[in-house]
Design a protein around this motif. Structure first.
Motif, PDB file in Angstrom:
ATOM      1  N   ALA A 133      48.494 -13.154  67.010  1.00 31.38           N
ATOM      2  CA  ALA A 133      49.311 -12.638  68.114  1.00 31.38           C
ATOM      3  C   ALA A 133      48.858 -11.240  68.527  1.00 31.38           C
ATOM      4  N   LEU A 134      48.536 -10.378  67.558  1.00 34.21           N
ATOM      5  CA  LEU A 134      48.139  -9.008  67.890  1.00 34.21           C
ATOM      6  C   LEU A 134      46.735  -8.953  68.491  1.00 34.21           C
ATOM      7  N   ILE A 135      45.841  -9.831  68.042  1.00 33.74           N
ATOM      8  CA  ILE A 135      44.516  -9.884  68.679  1.00 33.74           C
ATOM      9  C   ILE A 135      44.652 -10.326  70.133  1.00 33.74           C
ATOM     10  N   LEU A 136      45.492 -11.315  70.385  1.00 35.52           N
ATOM     11  CA  LEU A 136      45.715 -11.749  71.768  1.00 35.52           C
ATOM     12  C   LEU A 136      46.318 -10.627  72.604  1.00 35.52           C
ATOM     13  N   PHE A 137      47.225  -9.845  72.028  1.00 36.38           N
ATOM     14  CA  PHE A 137      47.813  -8.720  72.751  1.00 36.38           C
ATOM     15  C   PHE A 137      46.739  -7.684  73.076  1.00 36.38           C
ATOM     16  N   ALA A 138      45.850  -7.410  72.107  1.00 35.11           N
ATOM     17  CA  ALA A 138      44.771  -6.449  72.349  1.00 35.11           C
ATOM     18  C   ALA A 138      43.842  -6.935  73.457  1.00 35.11           C
ATOM     19  N   LEU A 139      43.497  -8.211  73.429  1.00 34.89           N
ATOM     20  CA  LEU A 139      42.637  -8.749  74.483  1.00 34.89           C
ATOM     21  C   LEU A 139      43.327  -8.719  75.836  1.00 34.89           C
ATOM     22  N   GLY A 140      44.646  -8.944  75.840  1.00 37.53           N
ATOM     23  CA  GLY A 140      45.392  -8.875  77.092  1.00 37.53           C
ATOM     24  C   GLY A 140      45.381  -7.482  77.687  1.00 37.53           C
ATOM     25  N   ILE A 141      45.535  -6.458  76.835  1.00 37.39           N
ATOM     26  CA  ILE A 141      45.505  -5.081  77.327  1.00 37.39           C
ATOM     27  C   ILE A 141      44.125  -4.723  77.864  1.00 37.39           C
TER      28      ILE A 141
END
Length: 436
Positions: A133-141
């Motif tokens: 979930a946090l990797i996806l959030f980082a990629l989204g940012i």
């Protein structure tokens, strides 16, 4: 009542006839407790251990203390993998060691159930949901940062103030209970603010351990049950030797072979080796490693830290966000995985290596005294991080202070779940950016 009279009663005849049917069909009469026996024998494979911890990794909100409560309910009360005293002793060992206590307890439980493969399965199941979930959030940012409201991102930075303040208050109440401990905490805060580097923090932790040896006289613990985990002394020595070799050798390797990958592994392995006192203490150590070097911007760091409060599982998975947010390669999924493995590797090595020697360590008064000083110092480290960078980067205007205050009240007094406070703060930050 004779036998014939008993057989003549309808209720008894029904029970006996049902029993006879079971026996005629080749079945057996199962005691209600048989389901617990069956459960204890059916969850010994690494895959079963992975699925059990995956469910916990998807649902365990609330931080390390809550995680330990979930583990107790699952493995002591429901599954009966170990006794209450053994579980308490296991928690004591993992709180004694540096690293994330709840993840270390999970690794030890997996080890007790299915060996080394079970330990890795328990770690993977509990860790991967929040890491992904946090990797996806980082990629989204990084890919869609312009589409995300700056006000919402600022709200995540503000909620980090409330989360760290709550952690400082709770840890200070438990770990700084007298004048010497409070003094160590205050000195540690000042030293870390004046010497803002990873080595300054390491030096302060070492000095606090020496102060603990000189100042504190802990009492002997009472009776306990032995841990249901068998690791030979030889294996323990090998794992601990590997830990020391990596802790000492990685900085040397990073100097001899300049490489971004080696530098990242060195930094995150060192942080995972030096975090005493809980997941939130990882904040100042990670910030000192990744922000001054330019690997991750301070704004992204605090936004990711705020987002980490909204996902279940261990807070150390924040490392996966940082790895995915690196300004240089490796980044993305590969960078997130590298940093995740590097920060958790010390936990595995220390837990497996320390288990054979825990009986001796738990009775060492000198070890407990040093740890008391170290625990007081890590509260000081977290208090310094509350001021710099958390407060100075997030609180600029009166509305920022008001939002942080509401978030603190929501966490500490309204007892709202952290994920809800994080989401609400992001929404409030977005709304304030429009209205004001």
């Amino acid at each position: 009542m004779n036998r014939q009279e008993g057989l003549g009663r309808p209720g008894v005849r029904c029970v006996l006839s049902g029993t006879c049917k079971v026996l005629r069909r080749g079945g057996s009469i199962r005691h209600p407790r048989d389901k617990y026996v069956h459960r204890r024998h059916s969850d010994r494979s690494p895959w079963s251990v992975f699925l059990i911890f995956l469910r916990l990794g998807l649902t365990s909100f609330g931080g390390p203390i809550a995680h330990l409560g979930y583990f107790r309910d699952e493995f002591v009360t429901r599954r009966r993998w170990l006794s209450e005293r053994s579980y308490a002793d296991l928690v004591a060992l993992c709180q004694f060691l540096p690293g994330p206590a709840s993840s270390q307890v999970g690794i030890a439980l997996g080890l007790s159930r299915s060996g080394y493969a079970g330990a890795l399965a328990a770690w993977a199941g509990f860790t991967l949901p929040s890491a992904i979930a946090l990797i996806l959030f980082a990629l989204g940012i990084s890919n869609y940062g312009d589409a995300i409201s700056p006000g919402a991102l600022h709200g995540l930075k503000v909620v980090a103030v409330a989360v760290v303040a709550q952690a400082v208050w709770g840890m200070a109440r438990n770990l700084c209970t007298d004048v010497p401990r409070v003094t160590i905490m205050a000195i540690a805060t000042c030293v870390v603010l004046l010497v803002p580097s990873a080595w300054g923090q390491v030096g302060m932790i070492a000095a606090a351990g020496i102060a603990g040896l000189l100042l504190f006289k802990p009492t002997q613990d009472g009776a306990h049950d032995p841990l249901p985990i068998t690791v030979s002394h030889r294996a323990g020595v090998i794992w601990l030797s590997l830990f020391v070799a990596l802790l000492v050798g990685l900085p040397v390797l990073a100097q001899l072979m300049p490489s971004q990958t080696v530098a990242m592994v060195d930094a995150f392995f060192r942080v995972g080796s030096l975090v005493f006192g809980g997941g939130h203490v990882v904040l100042p150590l990670l910030q000192a490693e990744v922000v001054p070097s330019g690997w991750v911007s301070n704004e992204a760091f605090l936004a990711g830290y705020g987002a980490a409060q909204a996902v279940p599982g261990p807070l150390f998975t924040f490392a996966s966000f940082l790895g995915a947010s690196m300004s240089t390669t490796p980044s993305g999924w590969i960078g997130g995985l590298i940093c995740l493995l590097a920060i958790f590797a010390p936990s595995f090595l220390l837990v497996v290596g320390a288990l054979p020697f825990w009986e001796r360590l738990r009775h060492s008064m000198r070890t407990q005294a040093a740890l008391a000083g170290v625990n007081a110092a890590v509260v000081g480290l977290l208090l310094a991080a509350l001021y710099q960078p958390v407060w100075t980067s997030a609180i600029h205007q009166p509305q920022d202070f008001g939002l942080a205050l509401v978030a603190i009240v929501a966490l500490m007094f309204w007892k709202l779940p952290p994920w809800l406070v994080v989401v609400g703060s992001g929404a409030a930050g977005w709304l304030l950016s429009i209205v004001l």
